[in-house]
Design an enzyme around this catalytic site. Structure first.
Site, PDB file in Angstrom:
ATOM      1  N   HIS A 107     107.119  38.229 -50.779  1.00 52.85           N
ATOM      2  CA  HIS A 107     107.423  39.181 -51.705  1.00 52.85           C
ATOM      3  C   HIS A 107     106.768  38.947 -53.107  1.00 52.85           C
ATOM      4  O   HIS A 107     106.437  39.984 -53.659  1.00 52.85           O
ATOM      5  CB  HIS A 107     109.107  38.911 -52.217  1.00 52.85           C
ATOM      6  CG  HIS A 107     110.037  39.605 -51.114  1.00 52.85           C
ATOM      7  ND1 HIS A 107     111.197  39.251 -51.000  1.00 52.85           N
ATOM      8  CD2 HIS A 107     109.759  40.519 -50.169  1.00 52.85           C
ATOM      9  CE1 HIS A 107     111.998  39.956 -49.994  1.00 52.85           C
ATOM     10  NE2 HIS A 107     110.867  40.805 -49.415  1.00 52.85           N
TER      11      HIS A 107
ATOM     12  N   TYR B 219     115.773  44.761 -56.510  1.00 46.63           N
ATOM     13  CA  TYR B 219     116.797  44.243 -55.716  1.00 46.63           C
ATOM     14  C   TYR B 219     117.945  45.496 -55.818  1.00 46.63           C
ATOM     15  O   TYR B 219     118.566  45.749 -54.820  1.00 46.63           O
ATOM     16  CB  TYR B 219     117.236  43.170 -56.094  1.00 46.63           C
ATOM     17  CG  TYR B 219     116.186  41.836 -55.277  1.00 46.63           C
ATOM     18  CD1 TYR B 219     116.410  41.638 -54.148  1.00 46.63           C
ATOM     19  CD2 TYR B 219     114.982  41.646 -55.826  1.00 46.63           C
ATOM     20  CE1 TYR B 219     115.810  40.667 -53.438  1.00 46.63           C
ATOM     21  CE2 TYR B 219     114.276  41.041 -55.145  1.00 46.63           C
ATOM     22  CZ  TYR B 219     114.388  40.393 -54.085  1.00 46.63           C
ATOM     23  OH  TYR B 219     113.663  39.801 -53.176  1.00 46.63           O
TER      24      TYR B 219
ATOM     25  N   GLU C 100     112.032  33.585 -56.219  1.00 48.85           N
ATOM     26  CA  GLU C 100     110.801  34.446 -56.412  1.00 48.85           C
ATOM     27  C   GLU C 100     110.078  34.133 -58.018  1.00 48.85           C
ATOM     28  O   GLU C 100     108.976  34.009 -57.937  1.00 48.85           O
ATOM     29  CB  GLU C 100     111.052  35.690 -56.302  1.00 48.85           C
ATOM     30  CG  GLU C 100     110.848  36.060 -54.665  1.00 48.85           C
ATOM     31  CD  GLU C 100     111.347  37.324 -54.118  1.00 48.85           C
ATOM     32  OE1 GLU C 100     111.589  38.309 -54.926  1.00 48.85           O
ATOM     33  OE2 GLU C 100     111.792  37.625 -53.065  1.00 48.85           O
TER      34      GLU C 100
ATOM     35  N   VAL D 179      90.674  38.513 -34.224  1.00 50.17           N
ATOM     36  CA  VAL D 179      90.312  38.164 -35.275  1.00 50.17           C
ATOM     37  C   VAL D 179      91.460  37.226 -36.064  1.00 50.17           C
ATOM     38  O   VAL D 179      91.443  36.580 -37.223  1.00 50.17           O
ATOM     39  CB  VAL D 179      90.485  39.448 -36.259  1.00 50.17           C
ATOM     40  CG1 VAL D 179      91.790  39.916 -36.344  1.00 50.17           C
ATOM     41  CG2 VAL D 179      89.764  39.487 -37.737  1.00 50.17           C
TER      42      VAL D 179
ATOM     43  N   LEU E  59      91.325  34.201 -35.616  1.00 52.55           N
ATOM     44  CA  LEU E  59      90.314  32.992 -35.989  1.00 52.55           C
ATOM     45  C   LEU E  59      90.426  32.801 -37.490  1.00 52.55           C
ATOM     46  O   LEU E  59      90.194  31.632 -37.927  1.00 52.55           O
ATOM     47  CB  LEU E  59      89.177  33.168 -35.449  1.00 52.55           C
ATOM     48  CG  LEU E  59      87.901  33.848 -36.210  1.00 52.55           C
ATOM     49  CD1 LEU E  59      86.742  33.523 -35.432  1.00 52.55           C
ATOM     50  CD2 LEU E  59      88.282  35.156 -36.480  1.00 52.55           C
ATOM     51  N   THR E  60      90.899  33.749 -38.447  1.00 55.49           N
ATOM     52  CA  THR E  60      90.527  33.411 -39.796  1.00 55.49           C
ATOM     53  C   THR E  60      91.337  32.106 -40.292  1.00 55.49           C
ATOM     54  O   THR E  60      90.498  31.267 -40.784  1.00 55.49           O
ATOM     55  CB  THR E  60      90.770  34.580 -40.768  1.00 55.49           C
ATOM     56  OG1 THR E  60      92.135  35.351 -40.340  1.00 55.49           O
ATOM     57  CG2 THR E  60      89.811  35.739 -40.555  1.00 55.49           C
ATOM     58  N   PRO E  61      92.461  31.980 -40.441  1.00 58.75           N
ATOM     59  CA  PRO E  61      93.219  30.881 -40.804  1.00 58.75           C
ATOM     60  C   PRO E  61      92.587  29.767 -40.227  1.00 58.75           C
ATOM     61  O   PRO E  61      92.576  28.567 -40.801  1.00 58.75           O
ATOM     62  CB  PRO E  61      94.555  31.006 -40.626  1.00 58.75           C
ATOM     63  CG  PRO E  61      94.643  32.130 -39.517  1.00 58.75           C
ATOM     64  CD  PRO E  61      93.360  32.932 -39.637  1.00 58.75           C
TER      65      PRO E  61
ATOM     66  N   PHE F 244     100.453  38.082 -37.222  1.00 63.71           N
ATOM     67  CA  PHE F 244      99.867  39.275 -38.097  1.00 63.71           C
ATOM     68  C   PHE F 244     100.734  40.302 -38.776  1.00 63.71           C
ATOM     69  O   PHE F 244     101.710  40.725 -37.524  1.00 63.71           O
ATOM     70  CB  PHE F 244      98.829  40.256 -37.375  1.00 63.71           C
ATOM     71  CG  PHE F 244      97.767  39.633 -36.849  1.00 63.71           C
ATOM     72  CD1 PHE F 244      96.802  38.397 -37.268  1.00 63.71           C
ATOM     73  CD2 PHE F 244      97.150  40.240 -35.420  1.00 63.71           C
ATOM     74  CE1 PHE F 244      95.974  38.012 -36.673  1.00 63.71           C
ATOM     75  CE2 PHE F 244      96.087  39.761 -35.005  1.00 63.71           C
ATOM     76  CZ  PHE F 244      95.488  38.565 -35.534  1.00 63.71           C
TER      77      PHE F 244
END
Ligand code: HEM
Length: 401
Positions: A85, A95, A137, A277, A279-281, A393
């Protein structure tokens, strides 16, 4: 604090929510966008279409209902959602809009079964749940703003390099337009882009994992162009990035976020497994391990369709060459002639058992069917849950359904 009667009512509605949960949240989203179309600037339209967001929200509401008298039980989940968030720019004033719409949706779906007493109880409970989110938050925005080089909300970044990594995957190097410092991040975290491609009515927000180790004066993201396929429309943001964004384009970015991060407090072996894809992290983790924990044993396994679609191959090979404790394996689903790889087809348990250490910490990310297969294999191999780490994802989902 809710009174006992309200708590009883909330708990007694859990079975009803289990039956109608997704219908309520689907109705809720219809009403929300009808009455507050401006929120389409924040929500991901593709996730709505696929129903992923409805399921995620419905699961979260259910978890809250079950734990309404002990919300601290779900604090880790609240923190995870609050992290997203914050990255998206959700604010306290959003909210009440969500609360009123949720009550209206419950009323509409349950009809007469939603007595005024039930609606009142849910109104009160929503207030308590919303307060829990808002306070986490507010803290997250504060932390983001106070971090060295940090900021709250969105900040302008300039694309200063665009590098093609494979047929459909391209990296973008982003530096702040104001020339200032950027906040660091943990390997595995993502940044969030807000874009408004030409002709689009609303802004679109997407999260992209950072694909290098921290410590650079820029952020690098590595994005797959999602073309139209099997009744799935082309990805609005990925297509925009690939086709319309170039060196010099300014993009809005919110500060790094995410809970899928490498545990560097231990030095047990690590197995990183990525699909496509995803693989990025893991490449960010791999680079970090190579530079910060060079004595740690690392196995990096990547699955791609074939060599043409295998991104960041050279980078990983260079790292492995320079570090004796890093080993890498490649699995190609449908290899082309001339491709070099270790296994054709899919990653499976017998192969994992040959190449990986069962006492390692496992991290994986990729398309959902790939993640389900890896998760199942690791459980079959009796790898304890606390050593299994993964990221979806898009909205979090289930790996066991
Ligand atoms: C994402 C729950 C309030 C906007 C999510 C997710 C959950 C969730 C479970 C999915 C997280 C993931 O990706 O794994 C809740 C609950 C709320 C609440 C229980 C109320 C107590 C709000 C409000 C807004 C908002 C007030 C702002 C209008 C979003 C957006 C996403 C999200 C934009 C990303 C989803 C997407 O676009 O795909 N929320 N949320 N949420 N939430 Fe909330």
């Amino acid at each position: 604090m809710l009174d006992q009667r309200t708590i009883e009512i909330i708990k007694s509605t859990v079975p009803v929510l289990q039956v109608h949960g997704t219908t309520i949240t689907t109705t809720f989203y219809g009403m929300l966008f009808e009455n507050h179309p401006e929120l389409l600037n924040i929500f991901n339209h593709a996730n709505q279409r696929q129903g992923k967001q409805q399921t995620a929200l419905s699961n979260a509401v259910l978890a809250a209902a079950v734990n309404i008298d002990q919300l601290s039980n779900i604090l880790p989940v609240v923190k995870q959602i609050a992290e997203k968030h914050r990255a998206l720019g959700v604010l306290p004033e959003h909210y009440p809009i969500v609360g009123e719409t949720l009550l209206a949706a419950i009323q509409q779906v349950l009809g007469d079964a939603a007595t005024p007493e039930i609606i009142d109880a849910w109104g009160e409970a929503y207030g308590v749940i919303a307060d829990a989110f808002i306070s986490v938050e507010v803290e997250k925005y504060r932390e983001a703003a106070e971090a060295s080089g940090g900021w709250a909300g969105f900040r302008n970044f300039v694309v200063n390099q665009k590098v093609k990594e494979s047929e459909f995957i391209t990296s973008f190097y982003l530096s702040p337009q104001d020339g200032g410092a950027i906040s660091s991040y943990l390997p595995g975290q993502y940044i969030t882009l807000r874009v408004k491609p030409e002709g689009e009515k609303y802004t679109h927000i997407r999260h992209y994992s950072l694909s290098t180790a921290p410590g650079q004066p820029y952020y690098r993201i590595t994005v797959k162009r999602e073309d139209e396929a099997d009744n799935k429309p082309a990805g609005v943001v990925s297509t925009y990035l690939h086709k319309s964004v170039d060196v010099g384009t300014v993009l809005e970015v919110s500060a790094p976020a995410g809970e899928f991060t490498l545990d560097q407090s231990i030095d047990i072996p690590v197995v990183l497994i990525s699909g496509g894809v995803g693989l990025t992290p893991l490449v960010s983790m791999l680079e970090t391990l190579a530079s910060e924990q060079p004595e740690r044993k690392v196995t990096y396994i990547h699955a791609a369709i074939n060599g043409k679609l295998h991104a960041l191959k050279g980078l990983v090979e260079d790292l492995v060459q320079s570090q004796s404790q890093l080993t890498t394996y490649v699995c190609y689903e449908s290899p082309n002639e001339g491709d070099t790889y270790d296994k054709p087809g899919y990653i499976d348990l017998p192969w994992l058992q040959k190449i990986a250490d069962p006492n390692a910490d496992f991290y994986f990310c990729g398309p959902t069917p790939f993640m389900k297969a890896i998760y199942k294999a690791l459980l079959e191999w009796k790898v304890p849950e606390e050593r299994i780490h993964f990221e979806f994802f898009g909205p979090a989902g289930s790996l066991t359904e």
